[in-house]
Write a protein that holds these residues in place. Structure first.
Motif, PDB file in Angstrom:
ATOM      1  N   GLY A  39      41.755  39.205  52.811  1.00 18.87           N
ATOM      2  CA  GLY A  39      40.394  39.394  52.313  1.00 18.87           C
ATOM      3  C   GLY A  39      40.062  38.319  51.297  1.00 18.87           C
ATOM      4  O   GLY A  39      40.826  37.370  51.092  1.00 18.87           O
ATOM      5  N   ALA A  40      38.895  38.455  50.662  1.00 18.89           N
ATOM      6  CA  ALA A  40      38.469  37.489  49.655  1.00 18.89           C
ATOM      7  C   ALA A  40      39.494  37.427  48.524  1.00 18.89           C
ATOM      8  O   ALA A  40      39.990  38.452  48.054  1.00 18.89           O
ATOM      9  CB  ALA A  40      37.103  37.877  49.107  1.00 18.89           C
ATOM     10  N   ILE A  41      39.795  36.213  48.071  1.00 20.51           N
ATOM     11  CA  ILE A  41      40.848  35.992  47.065  1.00 20.51           C
ATOM     12  C   ILE A  41      40.209  35.999  45.680  1.00 20.51           C
ATOM     13  O   ILE A  41      39.477  35.077  45.319  1.00 20.51           O
ATOM     14  CB  ILE A  41      41.587  34.665  47.334  1.00 20.51           C
ATOM     15  N   ASN A  42      40.483  37.059  44.892  1.00 19.24           N
ATOM     16  CA  ASN A  42      39.809  37.179  43.605  1.00 19.24           C
ATOM     17  C   ASN A  42      40.614  36.619  42.440  1.00 19.24           C
ATOM     18  O   ASN A  42      40.073  36.453  41.342  1.00 19.24           O
ATOM     19  CB  ASN A  42      39.440  38.643  43.340  1.00 19.24           C
ATOM     20  N   TYR A  84      43.102  43.850  41.892  1.00 21.98           N
ATOM     21  CA  TYR A  84      42.380  42.795  41.186  1.00 21.98           C
ATOM     22  C   TYR A  84      43.264  42.140  40.132  1.00 21.98           C
ATOM     23  O   TYR A  84      44.082  42.804  39.485  1.00 21.98           O
ATOM     24  CB  TYR A  84      41.140  43.357  40.476  1.00 21.98           C
ATOM     25  N   CYS A  85      43.092  40.851  39.970  1.00 21.45           N
ATOM     26  CA  CYS A  85      43.523  40.094  38.779  1.00 21.45           C
ATOM     27  C   CYS A  85      45.012  40.226  38.457  1.00 21.45           C
ATOM     28  O   CYS A  85      45.387  40.500  37.326  1.00 21.45           O
ATOM     29  CB  CYS A  85      42.700  40.544  37.572  1.00 21.45           C
ATOM     30  N   ALA A  86      45.885  39.988  39.441  1.00 21.87           N
ATOM     31  CA  ALA A  86      47.328  40.000  39.164  1.00 21.87           C
ATOM     32  C   ALA A  86      47.674  38.820  38.263  1.00 21.87           C
ATOM     33  O   ALA A  86      47.393  37.667  38.594  1.00 21.87           O
ATOM     34  CB  ALA A  86      48.109  39.918  40.467  1.00 21.87           C
ATOM     35  N   THR A  87      48.295  39.128  37.103  1.00 24.62           N
ATOM     36  CA  THR A  87      48.553  38.116  36.081  1.00 24.62           C
ATOM     37  C   THR A  87      49.992  38.188  35.606  1.00 24.62           C
ATOM     38  O   THR A  87      50.518  39.281  35.358  1.00 24.62           O
ATOM     39  CB  THR A  87      47.610  38.314  34.875  1.00 24.62           C
ATOM     40  N   HIS A 126      38.702  45.278  36.831  1.00 28.03           N
ATOM     41  CA  HIS A 126      38.640  43.930  37.410  1.00 28.03           C
ATOM     42  C   HIS A 126      39.372  42.888  36.585  1.00 28.03           C
ATOM     43  O   HIS A 126      39.586  41.780  37.063  1.00 28.03           O
ATOM     44  CB  HIS A 126      37.179  43.497  37.579  1.00 28.03           C
ATOM     45  N   VAL A 127      39.705  43.210  35.332  1.00 23.34           N
ATOM     46  CA  VAL A 127      40.359  42.203  34.494  1.00 23.34           C
ATOM     47  C   VAL A 127      41.496  42.852  33.714  1.00 23.34           C
ATOM     48  O   VAL A 127      41.323  43.898  33.080  1.00 23.34           O
ATOM     49  CB  VAL A 127      39.352  41.525  33.544  1.00 23.34           C
ATOM     50  N   VAL A 128      42.687  42.257  33.798  1.00 23.54           N
ATOM     51  CA  VAL A 128      43.861  42.685  33.029  1.00 23.54           C
ATOM     52  C   VAL A 128      44.623  41.432  32.596  1.00 23.54           C
ATOM     53  O   VAL A 128      44.518  40.373  33.220  1.00 23.54           O
ATOM     54  CB  VAL A 128      44.800  43.606  33.843  1.00 23.54           C
ATOM     55  N   GLY A 129      45.384  41.577  31.518  1.00 21.66           N
ATOM     56  CA  GLY A 129      46.190  40.458  31.046  1.00 21.66           C
ATOM     57  C   GLY A 129      47.080  40.901  29.903  1.00 21.66           C
ATOM     58  O   GLY A 129      46.901  41.984  29.318  1.00 21.66           O
ATOM     59  N   PHE A 130      48.055  40.065  29.587  1.00 24.39           N
ATOM     60  CA  PHE A 130      48.988  40.349  28.497  1.00 24.39           C
ATOM     61  C   PHE A 130      48.516  39.672  27.219  1.00 24.39           C
ATOM     62  O   PHE A 130      48.019  38.536  27.254  1.00 24.39           O
ATOM     63  CB  PHE A 130      50.386  39.828  28.842  1.00 24.39           C
ATOM     64  N   LEU A 131      48.690  40.363  26.091  1.00 20.47           N
ATOM     65  CA  LEU A 131      48.531  39.693  24.810  1.00 20.47           C
ATOM     66  C   LEU A 131      49.754  38.825  24.579  1.00 20.47           C
ATOM     67  O   LEU A 131      50.805  39.018  25.187  1.00 20.47           O
ATOM     68  CB  LEU A 131      48.374  40.719  23.685  1.00 20.47           C
ATOM     69  N   SER A 132      49.640  37.877  23.672  1.00 24.47           N
ATOM     70  CA  SER A 132      50.727  36.903  23.495  1.00 24.47           C
ATOM     71  C   SER A 132      51.966  37.519  22.852  1.00 24.47           C
ATOM     72  O   SER A 132      53.018  36.880  22.830  1.00 24.47           O
ATOM     73  CB  SER A 132      50.241  35.709  22.670  1.00 24.47           C
ATOM     74  N   ASP A 133      51.883  38.771  22.327  1.00 25.43           N
ATOM     75  CA  ASP A 133      53.094  39.412  21.780  1.00 25.43           C
ATOM     76  C   ASP A 133      53.972  40.006  22.881  1.00 25.43           C
ATOM     77  O   ASP A 133      55.067  40.494  22.610  1.00 25.43           O
ATOM     78  CB  ASP A 133      52.719  40.483  20.757  1.00 25.43           C
ATOM     79  N   LYS A 134      53.467  40.010  24.148  1.00 25.70           N
ATOM     80  CA  LYS A 134      54.190  40.422  25.356  1.00 25.70           C
ATOM     81  C   LYS A 134      54.388  41.927  25.491  1.00 25.70           C
ATOM     82  O   LYS A 134      54.924  42.393  26.499  1.00 25.70           O
ATOM     83  CB  LYS A 134      55.574  39.735  25.451  1.00 25.70           C
ATOM     84  N   TYR A 135      53.961  42.713  24.511  1.00 27.73           N
ATOM     85  CA  TYR A 135      54.204  44.158  24.566  1.00 27.73           C
ATOM     86  C   TYR A 135      52.920  44.969  24.708  1.00 27.73           C
ATOM     87  O   TYR A 135      52.972  46.192  24.705  1.00 27.73           O
ATOM     88  CB  TYR A 135      54.959  44.612  23.306  1.00 27.73           C
ATOM     89  N   ARG A 136      51.801  44.277  24.796  1.00 24.45           N
ATOM     90  CA  ARG A 136      50.527  44.979  24.962  1.00 24.45           C
ATOM     91  C   ARG A 136      49.713  44.343  26.085  1.00 24.45           C
ATOM     92  O   ARG A 136      49.842  43.155  26.369  1.00 24.45           O
ATOM     93  CB  ARG A 136      49.736  44.964  23.648  1.00 24.45           C
ATOM     94  N   ILE A 137      48.874  45.181  26.699  1.00 22.64           N
ATOM     95  CA  ILE A 137      48.029  44.749  27.819  1.00 22.64           C
ATOM     96  C   ILE A 137      46.583  45.058  27.460  1.00 22.64           C
ATOM     97  O   ILE A 137      46.283  46.114  26.894  1.00 22.64           O
ATOM     98  CB  ILE A 137      48.411  45.501  29.118  1.00 22.64           C
TER      99      ILE A 137
END
Length: 520
Positions: A39-42, A84-87, A126-137
């Motif tokens: 499918g469409a690549i998001n 969505y948004c594999a990071t 639709h949007v997920v990501g890690f904070l730079s401390d690596k222990y929070r999303i």
């Protein structure tokens, strides 16, 4: 009878493409490899650690590809609906993704089942990501909320409900482990600090925000939405530095190269534009077959990957540097082979035999040689000549004018042939190199076919287009003459001022000399 001389095609200088270092650098990629997804690549995200595998999110699957593999080496498919948004996390060991059902899943790269599942959003995330401390999303969803999650306990830390529309993009600061940014369809970009209960900064983009990007220094923020890419100074409270409008459809994705000196933007207009981050001018661009949804560059700029709406993944790898070792050259003939007899001057008793060169005539030259003017004109109106080498068509028309046979060549044509002639003249008459000849041709066509005006809608339409094209060109010429008049007036004023200044200096010097003489 004298031998026939072929039609001379006038040579016109053409502006060559400007070759810069950026052009050479970005052309140094191989022909793209295309991979078909479901499918469409998001989202496309590179692992920050070698061997720099990349995660592709499309439909209800997340595929992990090796750097040069054309088949996925791993698949995560534990989604009931779209993912969505594999990071990746900064260490490349964990992967987080949102989903259409509103849950967030955390995966271990070495496993298959989710390590954690975070439930709290009521609509698609639709949007997920890690904070730079690596222990929070951090996450953002279609329920207008932006949430912060704790990985070890799988609990929600804080939820912000400040956006008034879908939250569709976001990024985290690499310098501050508490700062993350979200962009929404409510035209705003908000900067959040996990230590506060509300956003610390709101930036008005002016269009639904599709992508946000924070420079590695943390001082500059880039937002994309509508046709605009805007750069903001975060340290000055979100001051707008520059607004770029180089796409003609919605900009969907942003990306920085490894050095941070080039900014890439992808759009629904099928183009990827590359900007210099010092001048913010476009230094290069790529064309693709369909609208672009996602874009990523590998950490060493070795690979550029684009995801499109039709589910095709376009992968370009950089060409390897050519080995500096010079290949052994083939033995060439001796120098004397080439110069032998070159400078020989025939003596008086020598008999000189010259071998005449064979002259190969083109089709239109053969027809002109046999005085078939109408067929010669038809020959140069064929698509491959009139579209790619219009100078040949105009040269033959000029030859027919010189011979006085242009009227007979233009006469007696049917509706389709007249329309073709008028289309060519309308398109090329505004080019300065063709204007003198084509004005004569247009005048003669009008004179010949004026009695049949009104009998064919197609021909009438072409005559109207020709009239509009010439009218526009006349308007442009009048405007240019006005500008030239203004410039002449300015130059004349400057010349008068300079002359006055010199005269004053001369008169002052003369007065001083007279004063000195009187005093003596």
């Amino acid at each position: 009878m004298a031998s026939y001389k072929p039609v001379v095609i006038p040579a016109v200088p053409k502006l060559g493409e400007k070759i810069t270092q950026d052009t050479l650098y970005w052309r140094g990629y191989k022909t793209p490899v295309q991979i078909k997804e479901f499918g469409a690549i998001n989202k496309i995200d590179f692992s920050p650690v070698p061997p720099y595998n990349y995660a592709v999110t499309a439909s209800s699957r997340i595929h992990i590809y090796g750097r040069y593999s054309q088949e996925p080496i791993k698949t995560f498919s534990r989604f009931k609906d779209a993912a969505y948004c594999a990071t990746y996390r900064d260490d490349g060991k964990l992967l987080v993704a949102g989903s259409e059902e509103g849950s967030i899943r955390l995966f271990d790269i070495s496993g298959r089942a989710p390590l954690r599942q975070f439930d709290g959003h009521t609509k698609a995330v639709h949007v997920v990501g890690f904070l730079s401390d690596k222990y929070r999303i951090f996450s953002g969803g279609d329920d207008y909320s932006s949430n912060l999650w704790d990985i070890p306990s799988a609990t929600e830390i804080v939820s912000y409900s400040e956006h008034s529309d879908y939250v569709r993009c976001g990024c985290a600061s690499k310098l501050n482990g508490d700062v993350f940014i979200t962009g929404s369809y409510d035209h705003t970009v908000k900067v959040f600090d996990a230590r506060t209960k509300s956003s610390v900064m709101t930036i008005e983009h002016g269009h639904p925000v599709e992508s946000v990007l924070l420079f590695p220094s943390g001082g500059l923020l880039v937002s994309a939405g509508g046709r605009y890419v805007k750069v903001w100074d975060v340290l000055k409270g979100g001051q707008l530095l520059v607004s770029l409008k180089n796409h003609h459809k919605t900009v969907t994705c942003l990306c920085l190269n490894s050095s941070g000196q080039r900014l890439l933007s992808g759009s629904l207009d099928r183009h990827v534009k590359i900007y210099s981050t010092t001048s913010y001018k476009v230094v290069h661009s790529f064309n693709y077959a369909t609208s672009i949804l996602s874009l990523a560059l590998s950490p060493e700029d070795e690979t550029i990957i684009v995801g499109m709406t039709n589910g095709v993944l376009s992968v370009k790898h950089r060409k390897p540097e050519e080995s500096k070792e010079k290949s052994q050259k083939k033995r060439q003939p001796a120098y004397r082979t080439y110069v032998k007899g070159r400078n020989y001057m025939p003596k008086q008793e020598d008999f000189y035999v010259s071998k005449p060169g064979r002259c190969i005539l083109r089709k239109y030259d053969k027809l002109l040689k046999s005085f078939q003017s109408s067929k010669a004109l038809d020959a140069v109106l064929e698509p491959h000549i009139r579209l790619y080498t219009p100078e040949v068509t105009v040269a033959v028309m000029q030859e027919l004018i010189r011979r006085g046979t242009l009227r007979s060549a233009l006469a007696g044509r049917d509706e389709k042939q007249i329309s073709l002639l008028l289309t060519f003249v309308t398109r090329r008459v505004i080019e300065p190199r063709f204007t003198p000849v084509l004005i004569t041709v247009a005048d003669m066509i009008t004179d010949i076919y004026q009695p049949v005006v009104g009998q064919s809608a197609l021909v009438d339409k072409q005559f109207l287009r020709l009239q509009e094209a010439i009218g526009r060109e006349i308007d442009y010429q009048e405007e240019l003459l006005e500008v030239l008049g203004m410039m002449d007036a300015l130059f004349a004023t400057l010349t008068e001022k300079r002359a006055t200044y010199l005269e004053e200096n001369k008169s002052n010097g003369l007065t001083k000399t007279l004063d000195q003489d009187i005093s003596i």
